[in-house]
Design an enzyme around this catalytic site. Structure first.
Site, PDB file in Angstrom:
ATOM      1  N   GLY A  70      92.737  -8.940 -12.602  1.00  0.00           N
ATOM      2  CA  GLY A  70      92.240  -9.210 -10.895  1.00  0.00           C
ATOM      3  C   GLY A  70      91.757 -10.614 -10.842  1.00  0.00           C
ATOM      4  CB  THR A  71      90.084 -13.160 -12.928  1.00  0.00           C
ATOM      5  OG1 THR A  71      89.277 -12.511 -13.082  1.00  0.00           O
ATOM      6  CG2 THR A  71      89.790 -14.654 -12.626  1.00  0.00           C
ATOM      7  CG  ASN A 150      81.516  -6.819  -8.108  1.00  0.00           C
ATOM      8  OD1 ASN A 150      81.780  -7.452  -7.114  1.00  0.00           O
ATOM      9  ND2 ASN A 150      80.994  -7.472  -9.164  1.00  0.00           N
ATOM     10  CD  GLN A 178      84.463  -2.561  -8.952  1.00  0.00           C
ATOM     11  OE1 GLN A 178      84.586  -1.217  -9.321  1.00  0.00           O
ATOM     12  NE2 GLN A 178      84.462  -3.578  -9.900  1.00  0.00           N
ATOM     13  CB  SER A 198      91.894  -5.388 -12.194  1.00  0.00           C
ATOM     14  OG  SER A 198      91.700  -5.516 -13.530  1.00  0.00           O
ATOM     15  CB  ALA A 199      95.262  -1.699 -15.279  1.00  0.00           C
ATOM     16  CG  HIS A 200      89.472  -3.697 -16.756  1.00  0.00           C
ATOM     17  ND1 HIS A 200      88.071  -3.890 -17.005  1.00  0.00           N
ATOM     18  CD2 HIS A 200      90.040  -4.958 -16.027  1.00  0.00           C
ATOM     19  CE1 HIS A 200      87.916  -4.890 -16.408  1.00  0.00           C
ATOM     20  NE2 HIS A 200      88.888  -5.539 -15.897  1.00  0.00           N
ATOM     21  CB  THR A 236     107.187 -12.567 -22.373  1.00  0.00           C
ATOM     22  OG1 THR A 236     108.178 -13.461 -22.631  1.00  0.00           O
ATOM     23  CG2 THR A 236     107.800 -11.302 -22.698  1.00  0.00           C
ATOM     24  CB  CYS A 328      83.652  -9.552 -14.376  1.00  0.00           C
ATOM     25  SG  CYS A 328      84.037  -7.728 -14.144  1.00  0.00           S
TER      26      CYS A 328
HETATM   27  N1  PLP Z   1      87.003  -8.561  -8.534  1.00  0.00           N
HETATM   28  C1  PLP Z   1      85.971  -7.384  -8.615  1.00  0.00           C
HETATM   29  C2  PLP Z   1      85.537  -7.005  -7.238  1.00  0.00           C
HETATM   30  C3  PLP Z   1      85.524  -7.086  -9.932  1.00  0.00           C
HETATM   31  O1  PLP Z   1      84.640  -6.354  -9.911  1.00  0.00           O
HETATM   32  C4  PLP Z   1      86.100  -7.573 -10.912  1.00  0.00           C
HETATM   33  C5  PLP Z   1      85.711  -7.386 -12.304  1.00  0.00           C
HETATM   34  O2  PLP Z   1      84.397  -6.883 -12.261  1.00  0.00           O
HETATM   35  C6  PLP Z   1      86.954  -8.754 -10.704  1.00  0.00           C
HETATM   36  C7  PLP Z   1      87.521  -9.257  -9.585  1.00  0.00           C
HETATM   37  C8  PLP Z   1      87.895  -9.340 -11.907  1.00  0.00           C
HETATM   38  O3  PLP Z   1      88.705  -8.561 -12.580  1.00  0.00           O
HETATM   39  P1  PLP Z   1      89.238  -8.685 -13.928  1.00  0.00           P
HETATM   40  O4  PLP Z   1      88.275  -8.150 -14.854  1.00  0.00           O
HETATM   41  O5  PLP Z   1      90.637  -7.842 -14.141  1.00  0.00           O
HETATM   42  O6  PLP Z   1      89.558 -10.047 -14.043  1.00  0.00           O
END
Ligand code: PLP
Length: 379
Positions: A70-71, A150, A178, A198-200, A236, A328
């Site tokens: 996600g970042t 979050n 989220q 973000s998948a996780h 890749t 995070c």
């Molecule tokens: N944005 C939000 C709102 C999040 O809660 C998070 C992770 O907590 C992120 C971005 C970052 O995602 P990633 O862990 O996939 O980099």
């Protein structure tokens, strides 16, 4: 009993997701860029996953790009639009995730943009009239506002924000990390240029995400190299991660309403039990509100106490995992910037509990019982 109430930090992988990923770790190990049959079968898996994600979100497959997190998706949208679209002003809020605030601050340090912070109301919601004021003053801005926070769970009206952006010819990016797979998204109807997932965060694997980039915006490649992902993000492909992401999204969409009402019932139970068993309990942001807050997040403000620093630690000893800050962000004993922006009382311990469909009512009861004991009140 071992209790995991930190699902906003990350979620457990679905067994079915793991099963879908396994063949791409073993049997189908080809590089999707290779033109032989081993490569082609990996390429088919990536494109099948892209089509599935696009179909679920009602976008075109060419608008979905897989990323490493996600970042990364947030960085790609922000830097990409500033560098390619002639953006000179960016508007965000003080309670965005650091994956948005830090890249924007960096762009400001580089002299590429002027950064403006939108005002929030007492509960931490964007003051839309102030956003309009900023948009009116700074034409062709980049607006970056998350769909759900979050830390405190506050939900924003991204349709309203998108319409305001349209009115003032602004570019709109929303961090939906989220909310993807927790709420439905119809990207043909939603007025956003960039949306990031973000998948996780939805029972998929770590280290893989995606960005939706509306067909009408063209930005430059984010990572240069072998021209993967339509030359936007070279490297890749994480084939099994991508397969896992699309499977997790598919499962999330299967029973979304049922899961949502179950998880909301856990959150309601926790709110009620906390109120009944701990005096002077409060909730940060709009966390208590059933419609204006994520059903997965509850941010609790405990009564002031001399040993309040120990609360999370004591929970951990009892095998209950929750969070004090953004997981995070490394170093979780840093007072979260979100709560600082909301000017919550730093003497009161704030803990974020975040739920998934794997949690049970017994786990909630057990957690509140332990919390009440730590707060020196009997249950
Ligand atoms: N944005 C939000 C709102 C999040 O809660 C998070 C992770 O907590 C992120 C971005 C970052 O995602 P990633 O862990 O996939 O980099």
């Amino acid at each position: 009993m071992r209790v995991y109430l930190d699902n906003a930090a990350t979620t457990p992988l679905y067994e079915e997701v793991l099963e879908a990923m396994k063949p791409y770790m073993t049997t189908y190990y080809g590089n999707p860029s290779s033109i032989h049959s081993h490569g082609r079968e990996a390429k088919v898996a990536v494109e099948h996953a892209r089509k599935k994600v696009a179909t679920l979100l009602n976008a075109a497959p060419a608008e979905i790009f897989f990323t490493g997190s996600g970042t990364e998706g947030n960085n790609m949208a922000l830097r990409g639009s500033v560098e390619a679209l002639g953006i000179k002003h960016a508007i965000t809020s003080p309670i965005e995730h650091h994956a948005v605030i830090h890249p924007l601050e960096q762009l400001a340090r580089e002299g590429k943009i002027q950064l403006h912070l939108v005002a929030l109301d007492a509960k931490g919601h964007v003051r839309y009239e102030h956003l309009e004021h900023l948009l009116k003053k700074n034409s062709r801005s980049l607006v970056s506002l998350m769909q759900a926070n979050n830390e405190i769970g506050n939900l924003s009206d991204i349709v309203l924000i998108g319409e305001l952006c349209k009115k003032y010819d602004a570019i709109f990016h929303s961090d939906a990390v989220q909310t993807i797979s927790h709420f439905k998204h119809d990207l043909q109807a939603l007025p956003v240029h960039f949306l990031v997932g973000s998948a996780h965060k939805f029972h998929g694997p770590k280290g893989v995400g995606f960005i939706y980039i509306n067909n009408d915006v063209k930005i430059k490649p984010f990572i240069h190299g072998g021209a993967q992902e339509q030359n936007m993000r070279s490297g890749t492909e994480n084939v099994y991660g991508i397969v896992g992401l699309s499977k997790a999204l598919e499962i999330g969409y299967r029973a979304m309403e049922k899961d949502r009402s179950y998880i909301q019932s856990l959150k309601d139970r926790m709110i009620q039990q906390l109120k009944e068993n701990i005096p002077d309990i409060a909730f940060n942001g709009d966390s208590e509100h059933p419609e204006r807050s994520l059903y997965t997040v509850l941010n609790v403000s405990f009564p002031p106490s001399d040993d309040h620093d120990m609360l999370l630690f004591n929970l951990d000893i009892q095998q209950i995992s929750a969070s004090a800050g953004s997981a995070c962000t490394s170093g979780s004993n840093v007072y979260p910037h979100v709560l600082a922006a909301l000017k919550t009382d730093p003497k009161r311990n704030a803990i974020r509990f975040s739920f998934s469909k794997h949690n049970t009512a017994e786990e909630i009861d057990y957690t509140v019982e332990k919390l009440a004991a730590f707060c020196h009140v009997g249950v």
